[in-house]
Structure formats: C-alpha cells, structure tokens
Design an enzyme around this catalytic site. Structure first.
Site, PDB file in Angstrom:
ATOM      1  N   PHE A 198       0.817  -1.213   0.000  1.00 19.47           N
ATOM      2  CA  PHE A 198       0.000   0.000   0.000  1.00 19.47           C
ATOM      3  C   PHE A 198       0.852   1.265   0.000  1.00 19.47           C
ATOM      4  CE2 PHE A 198       0.991   0.057   4.479  1.00 19.47           C
ATOM      5  CZ  PHE A 198       0.788   1.356   4.911  1.00 19.47           C
ATOM      6  N   LYS A 199       2.092   1.165   0.446  1.00 18.44           N
ATOM      7  CA  LYS A 199       2.924   2.366   0.518  1.00 18.44           C
ATOM      8  C   LYS A 199       3.265   2.918  -0.861  1.00 18.44           C
ATOM      9  CE  LYS A 199       4.447   0.987   5.016  1.00 18.44           C
ATOM     10  NZ  LYS A 199       5.455   0.375   5.875  1.00 18.44           N
TER      11      LYS A 199
END
Length: 490
Positions: A112-113
């Site tokens: 998700f980063k």
C-alpha cells in the site's frame, strides 16, 4: 492551507515546507491548521469518482493552486499511478460472509505504501526541478517502506536515497525488491541488526544539524504529511464502495478496519472522519499492541521488547502518528501535546488524561490478533473464497470474522500475500507468485553490508559524502535547503 506543528514550537509552513521537513523542528509532526469540512452534496458527488479522481480532489484541498496549479497537480497524480497494475489503481474484492477487502497493493512493490510514496515522489520532483535543488533521502525500513521509497525516486537526478534494511528481519522478497534496484541514485545497506538498531545511525546523522543541512537530509517515512494526505483517499473510496446507499438521512455508517503499525493509515482515517465521512474506525494490531492498550485503557507505554510476528511490518513499538491523532482529539492543544510527548520520550510510559482517553475510545475501536489468529483467518478466507490474504490483511479479517453479521464493513489490505511466503506456508497454503516477483531471484543484487561492531553512522556519513563529491564532480546540484530533515522508518 498552512501546516502547524503538533507541539506548537514553530511557525506555520505551507505544503512545500511540510513536505521537505518531515518532523517539525520542535520534534512535533505537521498537521493542517484547519481540517476542511465536506457537506452531504460533496460526499454524494464524490461517491461517483474513481480512486484516482478522489486523490486529486483531496490533494487539492491541502495543496494551494499558488504552489501547484490544479492542472499540474492532476498530471503529477496521473504520473504517480501510471505504473500500477490495476486499471482502477485499487480494487475491492467482495468475499463470502460479508468480507470486503480493499486491495491497496497493486503498485510496483505490491504494498500500500506505493500509493502515497509514488505521489510524494512526484511532488518532491516538481519542487526540486522548479528550484534546481537536490536532496539526500535517508530511510530505515522494516520491510515495505524501503522498496516503495526506492521505486518512487529511482533514477532521479535530484535525489539520492540511502536505505538501511535489517538483514534477516525482512522477508526474502522484500529484501530483493530493494537490492535488485541498480541505479546511480539508490544506495542500500544490509545491517546486521533489528529495526530499532538501524534507526540509531539515521537519528545520529539527522541530529548533526550542520551535516543534515549541508547534504539536505530528509526522510520518506510516515511522519511526512504528504503520505498521510494521500492515504485519506483510502477511507473515502472504501466508504463509497461499501455504503449501502447515500440517499438516507443520516448517511449510513461504514466500519473501516485498518491494520496498524506506525499509525499513518489510521491517522488518515481520523482526518477523513473529521472531514465529515461517516465511518467507524477499527485499529487492528498484532501482539505489539501499544495502540490497542492505548485505546482500551489509556496506556501509551512500551512493552519490554518488540515481538516478532507473522505480520512483520506491524512489529512496531512506537506508533509516532498517535501524536497526530491525540492532537486532533485534544482540539489542537499543542501545549498538552508537548507535555505528553516529552513525558513519553523520557519514560517511554504515559497514562492519557481521562478526558483525552474518553475522546480516543469514542473515535477509535481496536483489536489485537495473535499469530494463531492470523493463521486461522488466512485459512478460513482461503477455504471459503480461494483468496489468499497477507498476514497483515488477515489481522483485519480476524476482526471481521469475530463480529456479528450485518454491519457494512471494509478491511484495508496493505500488501499482497505473494510477499509473505513463509506465513502462507505456516498456514498450510501454497504461495502464488506473480512473474515480477519470481524474476527477482535471477536478478543482479547490490548492497553494502553493515556488520556488528562497525560504526554504522560513520559508514553512512562517508558514503553520503563520497556520493556528493562524485555528483559535484559531474556538475550536479547541491543547494542548501531552507527546512530541516527528519529521521525514522515506515
């Protein structure tokens, strides 16, 4: 829109100042001076937007057109998401028993980063090009932040990135995603120590004010406001996807379940809530349960040590973004935050004031999951859906499976299961590896070992100086920056 420190010791800055500063000079974290409030008509209009368009709308509320014209902001965000594998950038999987999983991991590194760091990388490049500047990025990582940060700036002439990874504490795939990036501006160090130990040399370099200013040090961990800002979109998109209808009064509430380590995603959720989004937030953690203890009992205190778990990216003792949440709930009381955070810094133990704890427990709910809970959730999801969860997503699924049916709910999935083969095998499941990950094992790797007994800060300092000298010899940029740097990881 201006940004102020949670501790109130410095003047307000604009978005560019917050982007390049990370931590505020007084040790606090930057937050918007004012949280925009959205009315019902705006929410209904936004409910038809794609994830990409939601990010644009949200960022335009926090970045003035004087700094970045709206057309340029749109272009930067489009560029940021151009390498994502899914046409919608993120994807909601609707599974049995009401389990809704929002897949935030369709970026280059399957985590998700990539969402926030790809945008942050574009924002950095925009300002650096405009002002003909160069920065040196220092990142300590327990897994995904390092590779996402590298991918966000690889090949850029205005940035050099130095990443410290804890050898043996990342998964093999996470390590390869960092060490196989062979670029002139990417410098990876494999340190024989844990995540807390690799923070020490980074903090030492940032504490050297002259060195930090000379080499324009900054970091890309989630103390950086830019990352929080982009992550607000996760909550809006999850709400719009899972709300049964926006035609009722009041609007329906959707529960958002957030796997939580450093607290960036749950902070973004608190801001979305403050903006008027009708969500109920649940912070789910592993056995490193400081946030759970804080929500339940007001006990913001370190355990004796970090426990190694299957959900390794959440193996964090100090969730620094809790300071942002507490600041929001205190009514922006910077004097209180300064007192509380200084007390915590000295004793590593803090009992929240009763009024603040009451507000926190109304805003957040929490749950902790053991490795056994994680394994059971992974198995059940596979048996019912033939769907593989990463161990962090499984912490959220564990909470879902423990709740009665009926509540509209969305579980945020921070990473692909493909990155966590050992956890899958522990659950008796067979990893499914995409070709991009399989290819990593045959690629050239490059990293510098840092052995125990070496002076890691000196090694890092000397490499930064050598890289700067080579750049200057080639006629590269090295212009002093106006704002200070920031240490930290994740």
């Amino acid at each position: 829109m201006e940004y102020v420190s949670t501790r109130g010791g410095v003047g307000a800055v604009n978005f560019e100042g917050a982007l390049f500063s990370g931590y505020a000079p007084d040790g606090g974290l930057f937050m918007p001076q004012r949280i925009p409030s959205l009315d019902r008509d705006t929410l209904r209009r936004w409910s038809c937007l794609s994830y990409r368009e939601l990010v644009k709308e949200l960022c335009s509320l926090f970045i003035t057109t004087e700094l970045v014209p709206r057309s340029m902001l749109n272009d930067l965000i489009d560029r940021a998401f151009s390498r994502f594998r899914h046409k919608d950038v993120v994807h909601l999987s609707r599974l049995k028993d009401g389990l809704n999983v929002l897949e935030l991991w369709h970026g280059v590194t399957y985590a998700f980063k990539d969402l926030s760091l790809s945008c942050t990388g574009q924002f950095l490049q925009y300002f650096l090009e405009k002002k003909q500047k160069h920065v040196t990025i220092l990142v300590g990582t327990s897994g995904d932040t390092g590779s996402s940060a590298i991918e966000s700036v690889r090949g850029q002439k205005n940035m050099d990135i130095f990443v410290l990874l804890p050898k043996g504490f990342c998964t093999h795939i996470q390590e390869l995603q960092m060490t196989t990036v062979i670029e002139d501006n990417v410098h990876v160090f494999a340190a024989h120590g844990n995540s807390d130990e690799i923070d020490e040399p980074i903090k030492e370099l940032f504490a050297d004010v002259d060195f930090a200013r000379k080499y324009n040090l900054m970091s890309l961990n989630s103390v950086n406001w830019s990352r929080i800002m982009v992550q607000i979109a996760h909550h809006f998109y999850a709400y719009f996807q899972c709300a049964p209808s926006l035609d009722t009064t009041p609007l329906p509430v959707v529960e958002i379940v957030v796997p939580t380590g450093g607290g960036g995603n749950i902070t973004a959720g608190c801001i979305a809530q403050k903006m008027g989004l009708p969500i109920r937030l649940v912070a789910v953690v592993n056995s490193n349960d400081i946030i759970h203890r804080t929500v339940q009992h007001g006990d913001f205190s370190l355990s004796e040590s970090v426990k190694a778990t299957l959900a390794s990216a959440m193996d964090i003792q100090e969730p620094y973004n809790m300071e942002r949440i507490l600041w929001l709930l205190s009514g922006s009381d910077s004097c209180l935050m300064k007192t509380l955070m200084e007390r915590f810094s000295m004793s590593k133990s803090l009992k929240l004031p009763e009024d603040l704890h009451r507000k926190l427990s109304k805003t957040l709910h929490s749950c902790s999951a053991s490795d056994e809970d994680i394994v059971r959730a992974m198995r059940r999801c596979w048996e019912e859906n033939h769907y593989l969860l990463c161990p962090h997503s499984a912490v959220a699924a564990h909470y879902h499976y423990s709740q009665p049916d009926g509540t509209p709910r969305c579980c945020l999935a921070p990473a692909s299961a493909a990155k966590f083969q050992d956890a899958l095998l522990r659950a008796g499941l067979v990893p499914q590896l995409p070709p991009e990950i399989t290819a990593l094992t045959a690629m050239e790797t490059r990293s510098t070992p840092l052995e125990r007994g070496q002076d890691w800060a000196r090694e890092l300092r000397e490499r930064i100086e050598a890289v700067a000298q080579r750049r200057e010899a080639r006629g590269g940029r090295s212009v002093p920056r106006d704002s200070g740097g920031s240490p930290g990881r994740e």
